[in-house]
Design a protein around this motif. Structure first.
Motif, PDB file in Angstrom:
ATOM      1  N   UNK A 312       0.857  -1.180   0.000  1.00  0.00           N
ATOM      2  CA  UNK A 312       0.000   0.000   0.000  1.00  0.00           C
ATOM      3  C   UNK A 312       0.897   1.235   0.000  1.00  0.00           C
ATOM      4  N   UNK A 313       0.729   2.109  -0.990  1.00  0.00           N
ATOM      5  CA  UNK A 313       1.604   3.277  -1.116  1.00  0.00           C
ATOM      6  C   UNK A 313       0.983   4.545  -0.550  1.00  0.00           C
ATOM      7  N   UNK A 314      -0.332   4.549  -0.365  1.00  0.00           N
ATOM      8  CA  UNK A 314      -0.939   5.700   0.314  1.00  0.00           C
ATOM      9  C   UNK A 314      -1.057   5.379   1.802  1.00  0.00           C
ATOM     10  N   UNK A 315      -1.803   6.146   2.555  1.00  0.00           N
ATOM     11  CA  UNK A 315      -1.906   5.927   3.991  1.00  0.00           C
ATOM     12  C   UNK A 315      -3.378   5.910   4.423  1.00  0.00           C
ATOM     13  N   UNK A 316      -4.067   4.781   4.138  1.00  0.00           N
ATOM     14  CA  UNK A 316      -5.455   4.662   4.621  1.00  0.00           C
ATOM     15  C   UNK A 316      -5.488   4.548   6.132  1.00  0.00           C
ATOM     16  N   UNK A 317      -6.646   4.829   6.733  1.00  0.00           N
ATOM     17  CA  UNK A 317      -6.770   4.772   8.188  1.00  0.00           C
ATOM     18  C   UNK A 317      -6.493   3.356   8.687  1.00  0.00           C
ATOM     19  N   UNK A 318      -7.075   2.360   8.019  1.00  0.00           N
ATOM     20  CA  UNK A 318      -6.733   0.966   8.318  1.00  0.00           C
ATOM     21  C   UNK A 318      -5.455   0.624   7.580  1.00  0.00           C
ATOM     22  N   UNK A 319      -4.600  -0.199   8.195  1.00  0.00           N
ATOM     23  CA  UNK A 319      -3.256  -0.444   7.678  1.00  0.00           C
ATOM     24  C   UNK A 319      -3.267  -0.913   6.232  1.00  0.00           C
ATOM     25  N   UNK A 320      -4.088  -1.904   5.901  1.00  0.00           N
ATOM     26  CA  UNK A 320      -4.147  -2.432   4.535  1.00  0.00           C
ATOM     27  C   UNK A 320      -5.287  -1.817   3.735  1.00  0.00           C
TER      28      UNK A 320
END
Length: 333
Positions: A312-320
């Motif tokens: 994952x290259x962005x930063x979602x609230x959930x890790x994956x």
């Protein structure tokens, strides 16, 4: 006289009771001592200075008011014809922002676009995007270089139409929205287009579902034939969008992070539409938003397939990132 003695006796009893209660509240010698925790100190993020503005960011800054303060951008060539740009900036409300932009050169004959399905299967369920890419790798027609999340999930199924491996898994929503819900279609000859129309009165190019190898729907139009499709929704959140230029030879996939004041607050549909237009899109729509907004890219260790993964290259609230009902993969044939 007796009443006075009684009152004095009563007062003395009350005072004695209070003294006993104070003594009884004294902490026992064997009372456990809990370690006092130090307050958590948040270390502010330090963004290294970047004095060179890339071409994509310059287009956004020249054509919109989205970027108030430029922080940095970095571009990585994932394959010949696929580039990813990470942009950090401050928006017009003085809020931190982070955005990932994929540029896909569809004129390259070795670049393809395909629908991804959870577990590479034809059943309706959900899966995180990184795992979905891994399961779909074997039948993708090449190496899945990157991917973004697809449609909104409704009861573990995509909300809109969905075609996977030329199989029409879902082809209608409701009578009122069947032709107004945007989708990304890939014909069996490999050509890519954005289909349907933003309103029942808009013109629409005809298409035949039997000609399609892939179709992934979205929910909200941003641009249609070069014109802005204004949204009444002003929700600020993470969002994923895909767009095509007028010549349909460049595809743009954008993921804007949201939900974190210190890193990236999120974006409205209307501001995202401005970005999609500025970077070159003629038609564009949002696939999904919130925790489902995810972009992944291929990560190999010295070409060893056993260590193959999609990070994952962005930063979602959930890790994956949140689980998705489908995805859009970009393939190196």
């Amino acid at each position: 006289m007796k009443d006075k003695k009684y009152r004095n006796s009563l007062c003395a009893s009350v005072l004695f009771g209070l003294l006993l209660s104070l003594v009884s509240c004294k902490q026992r010698d064997d009372y456990p001592v809990f370690e006092r925790k130090e307050p958590v100190v948040t270390v502010p993020e330090v963004i290294p200075p970047d004095n060179e503005i890339g071409a994509l960011v310059k287009k956004i800054m020249d054509k919109t008011d989205i970027i108030s303060i430029f922080k940095l951008d970095s571009t990585t060539a994932l394959a010949d014809g696929i580039k990813r740009t990470h942009v950090r900036y401050v928006n017009k409300l003085n809020q931190a922002m982070s955005m990932q932009i994929l540029e896909v050169d569809l004129s390259k004959t070795n670049i393809g676009v395909t629908a991804l399905s959870p577990f590479d299967d034809y059943l309706f369920t959900v899966q995180t995007l990184g795992d979905m890419a891994k399961y779909n790798e074997g039948r993708a027609g090449g190496k899945i270089i990157a991917a973004v999340n697809g449609d909104v999930v409704t009861s573990s199924a995509p909300t809109g139409s969905f075609i996977f491996k030329s199989r029409q898994l879902k082809t209608t929503t409701t009578t009122a929205t069947s032709n107004t819900r945007p989708f990304l279609g890939v014909k069996k000859n490999g050509s890519v287009f954005i289909g349907n129309k933003p309103s029942t009165s808009s013109p629409m190019d005809e298409y035949n579902l039997n000609d399609l190898a892939s179709l992934v729907s979205g929910g909200t139009w941003l641009l249609y034939r070069g014109d802005t499709v204004t949204s009444a929704t002003e929700t600020v959140q993470a969002n994923t969008a895909v767009g095509l230029n007028a010549g349909r030879n460049y595809l743009y996939a954008v993921v804007v992070d949201g939900g974190t004041n210190a890193f990236s607050i999120g974006i409205t549909y209307n501001d995202l539409g401005k970005i999609m237009a500025a970077i070159g899109s003629s038609d564009a729509f949002v696939t999904n938003g919130g925790t489902a907004s995810v972009m992944v890219e291929r990560a190999e260790s010295e070409g060893r397939s056993s260590l193959l993964s999609w990070k994952v290259v962005n930063r979602p609230i959930a890790l994956a990132g949140g689980a998705s009902a489908n995805g859009i993969g970009f393939v190196l044939k």
